[in-house]
Each structure stands twice: as structure tokens, then as C-alpha cells.
Design an enzyme around this catalytic site. Structure first.
Site, PDB file in Angstrom:
ATOM      1  N   SER A  85      -9.904   8.143  -4.622  1.00 34.86           N
ATOM      2  CA  SER A  85      -8.588   8.566  -5.300  1.00 34.86           C
ATOM      3  C   SER A  85      -8.044   7.698  -5.970  1.00 34.86           C
ATOM      4  O   SER A  85      -8.437   7.574  -7.413  1.00 34.86           O
ATOM      5  CB  SER A  85      -7.671   8.661  -3.831  1.00 34.86           C
ATOM      6  N   GLU A 176       8.818  -0.415  -3.171  1.00 40.36           N
ATOM      7  CA  GLU A 176       9.665   0.133  -4.155  1.00 40.36           C
ATOM      8  C   GLU A 176       9.064   0.131  -5.436  1.00 40.36           C
ATOM      9  O   GLU A 176       9.245   1.208  -6.111  1.00 40.36           O
ATOM     10  CB  GLU A 176      10.719  -1.218  -4.152  1.00 40.36           C
ATOM     11  N   HIS A 235     -10.156  14.767   2.200  1.00 45.58           N
ATOM     12  CA  HIS A 235     -10.023  13.681   1.083  1.00 45.58           C
ATOM     13  C   HIS A 235     -10.556  12.385   1.511  1.00 45.58           C
ATOM     14  O   HIS A 235     -10.978  11.645   0.807  1.00 45.58           O
ATOM     15  CB  HIS A 235      -8.504  13.704   0.754  1.00 45.58           C
TER      16      HIS A 235
END
Length: 256
Positions: A85, A176, A235
Site C-alpha cells: 500500500s 496530526e 487489501h
């Protein structure tokens, strides 16, 4: 950038790169199996993930550079490079930017195309965990289930939990920055990115990350690419069909 890596075994260098919001621990079981084939396996945490440094900067160009620097510092040459990925995109970029470094490239369930952001619910769930006073993994799993119903996906994400201090759990990733830079995750390779070395693309038969129409694009960037589908896998094909995934990788390395 001094990346964290768990190094297993002895032999030819084999670097494995995890996906978005993952970490090197996701690959420990398969990594140990690859050592049986005579590889020195490097399970690497990419920047802003796992135990590697947190930075404001985040892009595939930088993550490819991180891998090149890691190999240079550890005197690794002619590597086998596997990425899943997001890690697959990093691996693609590394091979294109530093082709002499990579002997063979293995990409798990990702194409070199653009992907629209699709992790919003997961990121919301992780933000909720990050803002919670968590005292047990079971409590974290219960809270995360409100956002993510699939048990396997939750377990994958909850590997990021660690004891920040006695009685207090926290997440290892730089949440963040990853939220802020989430558009970077889907970026496509540029038209100039080409790697002519031996390449294997593995995709899950139940996954929609690699589609039939992506084959021509894959060949444009990786003209020597071989595509193999692992039936009944999604996946997370390396976890769902670990045996078939392992055999496919070993066969490619040994025979190509």
C-alpha cells in the site's frame, strides 16, 4: 533521518515497508519466514510511523530518500524491496529514483496511479483514541469499534498502541501530520518515474486497489513487471493469505 528497523536473520538484504498507519511489527511473522530463505530482513518504520522520527515533512520523494539513506548507512546493496500500500508507493519511488540500489521490487496491492483520500473514518477513530484516556487495549478496541467494524482492521491499527507511562496508552504514529498530509498518500508516480528492473505486483482478488485497466499504466512505469492475483484476498493480502503471499514472493525472487 535515522529510521527505526527491526533486523532479522542473515544473508541478502530484504527491506519490507508497511502501509499507511501501519508499522514494522505488522510484518514480523512473515519477516521471520523470509529469513529461512537466506535473507537479512529489515522491517522498517517509515517516517511519522512506529518508532521512526516524527517530522512536519511527508512525501514519497522524502520517504524514498529515507530508504536510500538507510541503505547507505547500513551498507546495503542490491536489495530486495517489498512494500504494501503506502509502503508500495514508497518502494516504487525508491526503485525509480535509485535503480542501482534495487535488484528486485515487490509491490503489494497498490498501483502507481492517484488514489483519492479514503481514510477519513479511520483517522476520525484514531483521533478519538488519541484524545481519550486509555487504560487498556480492550477499552481502545471497544471505542474504535464505533468507527471501524472490521476486527482485523482494528487489530492492525491497535498495534500502534504503547504504554506512554504507567497506566496510560498512546499511539506511536504522528497522527496530526498524517491527517494534515493525507492527500500525499494517494499521489501518483510522475511520468518520468520508470524502473526497468525485475518487478512483481501482487494484488488481492477481492481488493479494488489494482484494477484490470491499471495494467497498462503499471507496464509504462515498470516494463518488466509481472502481475499475480491472490484469490479470495483483500487489501491486507499478506495477512489474509500469508502462505500464498509468501510462496508467490519466494517463487518470484528465486525464478526471475
Amino acid at each position: 533521518m535515522k529510521l527505526y528497523a527491526n533486523v532479522l536473520g542473515k544473508g541478502k538484504p530484504f527491506i519490507i515497508l508497511h502501509g499507511f498507519l501501519g508499522m514494522s511489527d505488522n510484518w514480523k511473522t512473515l519477516g521471520k519466514r523470509f529469513t529461512d530463505e537466506g535473507f537479512e530482513v529489515h522491517l522498517v518504520d517509515q517516517r511519522n510511523h512506529g518508532r521512526s522520527p516524527h517530522t512536519e515533512e511527508f512525501s514519497y520523494e522524502l520517504m524514498a530518500q529515507d530508504i536510500q539513506e538507510y541503505c547507505d548507512k547500513n551498507n546495503l546493496k542490491d536489495i530486495i524491496l517489498l512494500g504494501h500500500s503506502m509502503g508500495g508507493k514508497t518502494a516504487m519511488k525508491t526503485a525509480c529514483e535509485y535503480p542501482d540500489l534495487v535488484e528486485k521490487l515487490i509491490i503489494a496491492d497498490i498501483a502507481p496511479k492517484y488514489y483519492a483520500p479514503h481514510h477519513q473514518t479511520i483517522l476520525e477513530g484514531l483521533t478519538m483514541l488519541s484524545n481519550s484516556e486509555l487504560t487498556s487495549r480492550g477499552e481502545a478496541d471497544e471505542k474504535l469499534e464505533e468507527y471501524i467494524k472490521e476486527w482485523g482492521v482494528r487489530q492492525f491499527l491497535l498495534k500502534n498502541l504503547y504504554w506512554k507511562e504507567k497506566g496510560k496508552l498512546a499511539l506511536r504514529m504522528n497522527l496530526e501530520v498524517l491527517k494534515e498530509k493525507v492527500n500525499e498518500i494517494g499521489q501518483a508516480l510522475t511520468s518520468q518515474d520508470v524502473y526497468e528492473g525485475k518487478t512483481l505486483f501482487l494484488n488481492g482478488g477481492k481488493s479494488n486497489y489494482i484494477k484490470k485497466e491499471d495494467k497498462s499504466l503499471i507496464k509504462e512505469h515498470f516494463p518488466a513487471a509481472v502481475l499475480v492475483t491472490i484469490k479470495d484476498a483483500g487489501h491486507w493480502l499478506h495477512a489474509e493469505k500469508a502462505g500464498e503471499f509468501y510462496q508467490s514472493v519466494v517463487k518470484f525472487i528465486e525464478n526471475v
